[in-house]
Design a protein around this motif. Sequence first.
Motif, short mmCIF file in Angstrom:
data_model
loop_
_atom_site.label_atom_id
_atom_site.label_comp_id
_atom_site.label_asym_id
_atom_site.label_seq_id
_atom_site.Cartn_x
_atom_site.Cartn_y
_atom_site.Cartn_z
N ILE A 13 -0.22 12.91 -12.60
CA ILE A 13 0.97 12.09 -12.43
C ILE A 13 1.61 12.37 -11.07
N PHE A 14 1.67 13.64 -10.70
CA PHE A 14 2.25 14.03 -9.41
C PHE A 14 1.45 13.40 -8.26
N VAL A 15 0.13 13.44 -8.37
CA VAL A 15 -0.73 12.87 -7.33
C VAL A 15 -0.51 11.36 -7.23
N VAL A 16 -0.39 10.70 -8.39
CA VAL A 16 -0.15 9.26 -8.40
C VAL A 16 1.16 8.92 -7.70
N ILE A 17 2.20 9.69 -7.98
CA ILE A 17 3.51 9.46 -7.35
C ILE A 17 3.42 9.64 -5.83
N ILE A 18 2.77 10.70 -5.41
CA ILE A 18 2.64 10.98 -3.97
C ILE A 18 1.88 9.86 -3.27
N PHE A 19 0.73 9.48 -3.82
CA PHE A 19 -0.07 8.44 -3.18
C PHE A 19 0.61 7.08 -3.28
N GLY A 20 1.35 6.84 -4.36
CA GLY A 20 2.11 5.60 -4.48
C GLY A 20 3.19 5.51 -3.42
N ALA A 21 3.88 6.64 -3.19
CA ALA A 21 4.92 6.67 -2.15
C ALA A 21 4.31 6.46 -0.77
N MET A 22 3.15 7.07 -0.53
CA MET A 22 2.47 6.88 0.76
C MET A 22 2.04 5.43 0.94
N PHE A 23 1.54 4.83 -0.14
CA PHE A 23 1.12 3.44 -0.07
C PHE A 23 2.31 2.54 0.28
N GLY A 24 3.45 2.77 -0.39
CA GLY A 24 4.64 1.99 -0.09
C GLY A 24 5.12 2.20 1.33
N TYR A 25 5.04 3.44 1.80
CA TYR A 25 5.46 3.74 3.17
C TYR A 25 4.61 2.98 4.19
N PHE A 26 3.31 3.02 4.00
CA PHE A 26 2.43 2.35 4.96
C PHE A 26 2.55 0.83 4.87
N LEU A 27 2.85 0.31 3.68
CA LEU A 27 3.11 -1.13 3.58
C LEU A 27 4.32 -1.51 4.42
N GLU A 28 5.37 -0.69 4.32
CA GLU A 28 6.59 -0.99 5.08
C GLU A 28 6.37 -0.82 6.58
N GLY A 32 7.32 -17.33 -2.10
CA GLY A 32 8.27 -16.22 -2.06
C GLY A 32 8.04 -15.23 -0.94
N GLY A 33 6.80 -15.16 -0.44
CA GLY A 33 6.52 -14.22 0.63
C GLY A 33 6.29 -12.80 0.16
N TYR A 34 6.14 -12.61 -1.15
CA TYR A 34 5.91 -11.26 -1.68
C TYR A 34 4.78 -11.29 -2.71
N CYS A 35 4.12 -10.15 -2.87
CA CYS A 35 3.27 -9.91 -4.03
C CYS A 35 4.00 -8.83 -4.85
N PRO A 36 3.56 -8.51 -6.05
CA PRO A 36 4.29 -7.52 -6.84
C PRO A 36 4.56 -6.21 -6.12
N GLY A 37 3.55 -5.68 -5.41
CA GLY A 37 3.73 -4.41 -4.72
C GLY A 37 4.69 -4.50 -3.55
N THR A 38 4.53 -5.53 -2.72
CA THR A 38 5.39 -5.65 -1.54
C THR A 38 6.82 -6.00 -1.91
N SER A 39 7.03 -6.61 -3.08
CA SER A 39 8.41 -6.90 -3.51
C SER A 39 9.18 -5.60 -3.78
#
Length: 201
Positions: free
Chosen positions: A10-25, A99-106
């Motif tokens: 779960i910790f790894v998922v959270i870390i990689f999810g946060a990194m994914f969101g960061y790189f999207l932004e 809308g200009g978004y997908c679920p993740g980018t929203s």
Amino acid sequence: MYYVSGNIEIFVVIIFGAMFGYFLEVSGLGSPKKLNAQFTLKDWSVFKVMFTSIVVASIGLWLLSLFELVDYSTMRISTTYFWAMLIGGALLGIGLSIGGYCPGTSVVGLFSGRIDALFFMLGIVIGTVIFASSFDFLKPLYMAGEGPARQRLYELVDLPVWVVLIALVIIAVVGFRIGNKFEAKNNSVITSKDLNDDANF
């Protein structure tokens, strides 16, 4: 090969999810401007970022499997349902273009301060509830055109994995060149200043 415990996973998922969101932004995909510009062929950042991710992940998983660090049998591979994916993909594309978004980018857009992303997320929730409540009615269509269970791309085309990976790299290179030509022709690449101007709060 070893398996991490549930808590570490779960910790790894959270870390990689946060990194994914960061790189999207960082890449600008948290803004609807970038996504809409892809549909009008003015800015190809969406294609470049997402296809690069696909190629890197595909090659990385293949290499890890060669060294027996990843076991494909432990991965969740969805079964293909042709009509459901065709209709769902079309609806997702319509939503993206409007809308200009997908679920993740929203989600990324919301935490970047864009109010329109909040309304887009509400639409996702409402749509999910409608789909779930109507699933019994939609189930025959959803299950139609079922493909082989856990089928991967190289199995579908009946080619070695390395051939499929080379094909993906070629598609990426060709796509990048086409995108660069469109961007140079229209001088339409969206800059970081353009993205900052559309933050709502």
